[in-house]
Scaffold this active site. Structure first.
Site, PDB file in Angstrom:
ATOM      1  CE  LYS A   5      18.632  15.290 102.976  1.00  0.00           C
ATOM      2  NZ  LYS A   5      17.632  14.497 103.689  1.00  0.00           N
TER       3      LYS A   5
ATOM      4  CE  LYS B  90      20.031  17.470 106.025  1.00  0.00           C
ATOM      5  NZ  LYS B  90      19.036  16.451 106.110  1.00  0.00           N
TER       6      LYS B  90
END
Ligand code: PBG
Length: 336
Positions: free
Chosen positions: A203, A256
């Site tokens: 992330k 992400k």
């Protein structure tokens, strides 16, 4: 003299049926996960200004929305809780309170829509008064840090609470080191050995989360998230994060955001066998919607291509705010 081409890739593009026959990557509703926000109240469907078409729902309205999404072909949703601001505190109490907004939503959705795969995002930032994803601690010299290890028990407690409330899958998004193991041990310790962990393994500290933070009121009050989320310049490090999460017991891993990180998705695909998810985040959604609103991009075709690109890069699953619309388009045959 002009020579006639010998190789003619166009031969396989002559009709829709032929193109369909040789298409390498396909989209199906079953690959999509619908992110939704839940807040207090009754019959609330509050528009999120920076995410046109997305809403903050009260529990009753959320059940209705997810029921309708299921009719459209959506099979999975991930829930984000938004507590009242007065309930936020330094220990993120509402992240692991059994009667929290997200737990009541999980219970209600599980009861009304037992077939829907229910995921719970596990993080502290929506629940802390400072908006960081871990505990904030002041070091003896006065330096303020996001403390890794003292955050782990809170995250594990949150994951346990969501599972008890009805989540089928827990998805830690905080980026503290060691949280997957802490969550796995906590779940196993309670006999919840069958609950999978989808870790937000790679992330990035991304500018594309802006609209989500408006929606969830989770922007940090001071500083930023760069001491725990990944630097956008790094791809090899993503593989290390993914490997560590797998070693700690993650069942599925996520990259992400999605569109600015397709190379990372592709590299992750080559290095892991487990299901790989990618999150087309709020800023990707907002940017596309802004272009649609201006008539600069064609809505359906652009959504389809964006999702196909993420799948082609290697993602098995896509978390996307377009999930409901995309599922509907696939179902109706609009997307071929
Ligand atoms: C919570 C969390 C965030 C997102 C998912 N889980 C925000 C953040 O890290 O600031 C972003 C999702 C999106 O932008 O759509 N930590």
């Amino acid at each position: 003299m002009l020579t006639r081409p010998f190789h003619r890739p166009r031969r396989l593009r002559g009709s829709a049926a032929l193109r369909d026959l040789v298409r390498e990557t396909r989209l199906a509703p079953g690959q999509l996960i619908y992110p939704v926000f839940v807040q207090e109240g009754k019959k609330v469907r509050q528009p999120i200004p920076s995410m046109p078409g997305q809403f903050r729902y009260s529990v009753d309205a959320l059940v209705e929305e997810l029921g309708a999404a299921q009719q459209d072909g959506v099979v999975a949703a991930i829930l984000f809780g938004i507590p009242e601001s007065a309930q936020k505190d330094a220990r993120a109490s509402q992240a692991y309170a059994a009667d929290s907004i997200v737990c009541r939503a999980l219970e209600a959705v599980r009861r009304s829509l037992p077939e829907l795969i229910l995921m719970a995002d596990v993080c502290l930032c929506e629940y802390t008064d400072h908006g960081h994803c871990g505990r904030v601690v002041e070091r003896p010299g006065g330096e303020v840090v996001i403390d890794n290890d003292s955050s782990l028990e809170l995250l594990a407690e949150a994951a346990l609470t969501y599972t008890r409330a009805g989540a089928h899958v827990v998805a830690p998004s905080d980026m503290m080191d060691g949280r997957v193991r802490a969550i796995r041990e906590a779940l196993d310790g309670e006999g919840l050995t069958e609950v999978p962990i989808l870790s937000y393994a790679a992330k990035y500290a991304s500018a594309f989360y802006g609209p989500f933070r408006d929606a969830a009121e989770s922007a940090p009050r001071f500083g930023d998230r760069r001491s725990y989320q990944m630097d956008p310049g790094n791809a090899r490090e993503a593989l290390r994060e993914i490997r560590l999460d797998l070693e700690e017991g993650a069942d599925m891993v996520m990259v992400k955001p999605a569109m600015p990180y397709l190379d990372v998705i592709a590299a992750a695909r080559r290095s892991v066998e487990v299901p790989l998810a990618a999150y087309q985040v709020s800023g990707e959604y907002a940017a596309l919607c802004a272009a649609f609103a201006n008539g600069w991009l064609a809505r359906g075709a652009t959504i389809r291509e964006s999702l196909l690109g993420i799948r082609r890069a290697g993602a098995d699953l896509i978390l996307t705010y377009f999930a409901r619309e995309a599922a509907r388009s696939m179902r109706s045959g609009e997307w071929g």
